[in-house]
Design a protein around this motif. Structure first.
Motif, PDB file in Angstrom:
ATOM      1  N   LEU A  18      -9.058  -1.839  -2.096  1.00 26.22           N
ATOM      2  CA  LEU A  18      -7.746  -1.696  -2.810  1.00 26.22           C
ATOM      3  C   LEU A  18      -7.045  -3.079  -2.562  1.00 26.22           C
ATOM      4  N   LYS A  19      -6.475  -3.456  -3.532  1.00 33.86           N
ATOM      5  CA  LYS A  19      -5.818  -5.035  -3.396  1.00 33.86           C
ATOM      6  C   LYS A  19      -4.502  -4.757  -2.823  1.00 33.86           C
ATOM      7  N   LYS A  20      -3.764  -3.501  -3.165  1.00 28.65           N
ATOM      8  CA  LYS A  20      -2.450  -3.023  -2.784  1.00 28.65           C
ATOM      9  C   LYS A  20      -2.583  -1.695  -2.227  1.00 28.65           C
ATOM     10  N   GLU A  21      -1.464  -1.391  -1.579  1.00 28.29           N
ATOM     11  CA  GLU A  21      -1.166  -0.151  -1.330  1.00 28.29           C
ATOM     12  C   GLU A  21      -1.498   1.207  -2.238  1.00 28.29           C
ATOM     13  N   TRP A  22      -1.978   2.189  -2.029  1.00 34.31           N
ATOM     14  CA  TRP A  22      -2.291   3.152  -2.929  1.00 34.31           C
ATOM     15  C   TRP A  22      -1.019   3.650  -3.788  1.00 34.31           C
ATOM     16  N   ALA A  24       1.331   1.879  -4.689  1.00 34.66           N
ATOM     17  CA  ALA A  24       1.772   0.790  -5.650  1.00 34.66           C
ATOM     18  C   ALA A  24       0.887   0.547  -6.915  1.00 34.66           C
ATOM     19  N   TYR A  25      -0.054   1.536  -7.243  1.00 35.25           N
ATOM     20  CA  TYR A  25      -0.807   1.693  -8.257  1.00 35.25           C
ATOM     21  C   TYR A  25      -0.028   2.742  -9.155  1.00 35.25           C
ATOM     22  N   ASP A  26      -0.103   2.488 -10.459  1.00 34.60           N
ATOM     23  CA  ASP A  26       0.580   3.437 -11.424  1.00 34.60           C
ATOM     24  C   ASP A  26      -0.586   4.730 -11.537  1.00 34.60           C
ATOM     25  N   LYS A  27       0.157   5.488 -12.076  1.00 33.49           N
ATOM     26  CA  LYS A  27      -0.829   6.908 -12.088  1.00 33.49           C
ATOM     27  C   LYS A  27      -2.144   6.741 -13.037  1.00 33.49           C
ATOM     28  N   GLU A  28      -2.020   5.981 -13.955  1.00 34.98           N
ATOM     29  CA  GLU A  28      -3.215   5.761 -14.946  1.00 34.98           C
ATOM     30  C   GLU A  28      -4.278   5.069 -13.952  1.00 34.98           C
ATOM     31  N   SER A  83     -24.449   6.785  13.829  1.00 35.08           N
ATOM     32  CA  SER A  83     -23.067   6.224  13.645  1.00 35.08           C
ATOM     33  C   SER A  83     -22.788   6.188  12.022  1.00 35.08           C
ATOM     34  N   ILE A  84     -24.014   5.780  11.289  1.00 33.39           N
ATOM     35  CA  ILE A  84     -23.838   5.674   9.752  1.00 33.39           C
ATOM     36  C   ILE A  84     -23.330   7.204   9.151  1.00 33.39           C
ATOM     37  N   ILE A  85     -23.948   8.024   9.700  1.00 35.86           N
ATOM     38  CA  ILE A  85     -23.579   9.389   9.172  1.00 35.86           C
ATOM     39  C   ILE A  85     -22.221   9.529   9.650  1.00 35.86           C
ATOM     40  N   ASN A  86     -21.652   9.310  10.689  1.00 36.28           N
ATOM     41  CA  ASN A  86     -20.347   9.573  11.179  1.00 36.28           C
ATOM     42  C   ASN A  86     -19.320   9.022   9.988  1.00 36.28           C
ATOM     43  N   ASP A  87     -19.792   7.648   9.831  1.00 36.57           N
ATOM     44  CA  ASP A  87     -18.757   6.786   8.896  1.00 36.57           C
ATOM     45  C   ASP A  87     -18.760   7.327   7.487  1.00 36.57           C
ATOM     46  N   LEU A  88     -20.164   8.055   6.985  1.00 32.64           N
ATOM     47  CA  LEU A  88     -20.281   8.439   5.712  1.00 32.64           C
ATOM     48  C   LEU A  88     -19.228   9.801   5.649  1.00 32.64           C
ATOM     49  N   TRP A  89     -19.132  10.577   6.619  1.00 30.30           N
ATOM     50  CA  TRP A  89     -18.436  11.617   6.529  1.00 30.30           C
ATOM     51  C   TRP A  89     -16.821  11.092   6.620  1.00 30.30           C
ATOM     52  N   LEU A  90     -16.502  10.266   7.419  1.00 34.48           N
ATOM     53  CA  LEU A  90     -15.232   9.879   7.143  1.00 34.48           C
ATOM     54  C   LEU A  90     -14.926   9.412   5.899  1.00 34.48           C
ATOM     55  N   TRP A  91     -15.627   8.735   5.276  1.00 33.86           N
ATOM     56  CA  TRP A  91     -15.397   8.145   3.700  1.00 33.86           C
ATOM     57  C   TRP A  91     -15.598   9.656   3.082  1.00 33.86           C
ATOM     58  N   TYR A  92     -16.430  10.515   3.339  1.00 33.28           N
ATOM     59  CA  TYR A  92     -16.335  11.784   2.296  1.00 33.28           C
ATOM     60  C   TYR A  92     -15.010  12.608   2.357  1.00 33.28           C
ATOM     61  N   ARG A  93     -14.152  12.518   3.615  1.00 31.59           N
ATOM     62  CA  ARG A  93     -13.339  13.297   3.616  1.00 31.59           C
ATOM     63  C   ARG A  93     -11.944  12.470   3.196  1.00 31.59           C
ATOM     64  N   THR A  94     -12.171  11.050   2.899  1.00 31.52           N
ATOM     65  CA  THR A  94     -11.142  10.470   2.041  1.00 31.52           C
ATOM     66  C   THR A  94     -10.919  10.729   0.680  1.00 31.52           C
ATOM     67  N   HIS A  95      -9.785  11.351   0.481  1.00 31.38           N
ATOM     68  CA  HIS A  95      -9.654  12.084  -0.730  1.00 31.38           C
ATOM     69  C   HIS A  95      -8.093  11.729  -1.151  1.00 31.38           C
ATOM     70  N   PRO A  96      -7.788  10.720  -1.655  1.00 30.30           N
ATOM     71  CA  PRO A  96      -6.428  10.281  -2.220  1.00 30.30           C
ATOM     72  C   PRO A  96      -5.907  11.125  -3.412  1.00 30.30           C
ATOM     73  N   GLN A  97      -4.627  11.285  -3.346  1.00 25.31           N
ATOM     74  CA  GLN A  97      -3.983  12.186  -4.375  1.00 25.31           C
ATOM     75  C   GLN A  97      -3.335  11.391  -5.259  1.00 25.31           C
ATOM     76  N   VAL A  98      -3.259  11.322  -6.540  1.00 22.99           N
ATOM     77  CA  VAL A  98      -2.175  10.780  -7.435  1.00 22.99           C
ATOM     78  C   VAL A  98      -0.838  11.015  -6.871  1.00 22.99           C
ATOM     79  N   THR A  99      -0.058  10.027  -6.897  1.00 22.50           N
ATOM     80  CA  THR A  99       1.319   9.994  -6.198  1.00 22.50           C
ATOM     81  C   THR A  99       2.209  10.263  -7.514  1.00 22.50           C
ATOM     82  N   GLU A 100       3.105  10.605  -7.216  1.00 28.35           N
ATOM     83  CA  GLU A 100       4.193  11.278  -8.258  1.00 28.35           C
ATOM     84  C   GLU A 100       5.426   9.900  -8.357  1.00 28.35           C
TER      85      GLU A 100
END
Length: 100
Positions: A18-22, A24-28, A83-100
């Motif tokens: 990401l080049k800016k904070e989540w 800061a992106y518009d919904k689209e 360690s790779i598995i651990n990092d992959l699980w961390l990324w898997y749990r990363t689930h951002p939401q569309v902000t209002e």
């Protein structure tokens, strides 16, 4: 869209840069980014399963290895894969939401 997905050679998946904070992106753009991320994210469990198979093979080798130096190398390789598995699980749990 000011977000790139770059290949991570260690994890062997593309990761969002990401080049800016989540918020800061518009919904689209958030929807576009999330769609791409969900496609990548869906591959993570299969990637983890493949790595677990590698770990199991190395553990079998470790069980039959008598040379101390080779045992140390195998242990190091197993630790890195875990360690790779651990990092992959961390990324898997990363689930951002569309902000209002």
């Amino acid at each position: 869209m000011s977000c790139k997905f770059l290949w991570d050679p260690r994890l062997q998946i593309k990761l969002p840069i990401l080049k800016k904070e989540w918020e800061a992106y518009d919904k689209e753009n958030q929807y576009i980014i999330l769609e791409k991320w969900e496609n990548i994210r869906g591959q993570i469990p299969e990637r983890i399963a493949d790595i677990e198979k590698e770990i199991n093979k190395k553990q079998v080798q470790l069980d039959t290895e008598d040379e101390f130096e080779k045992c140390c190398i195998l242990n190091e390789e197993i630790a890195e894969l875990a360690s790779i598995i651990n990092d992959l699980w961390l990324w898997y749990r990363t689930h951002p939401q569309v902000t209002e």
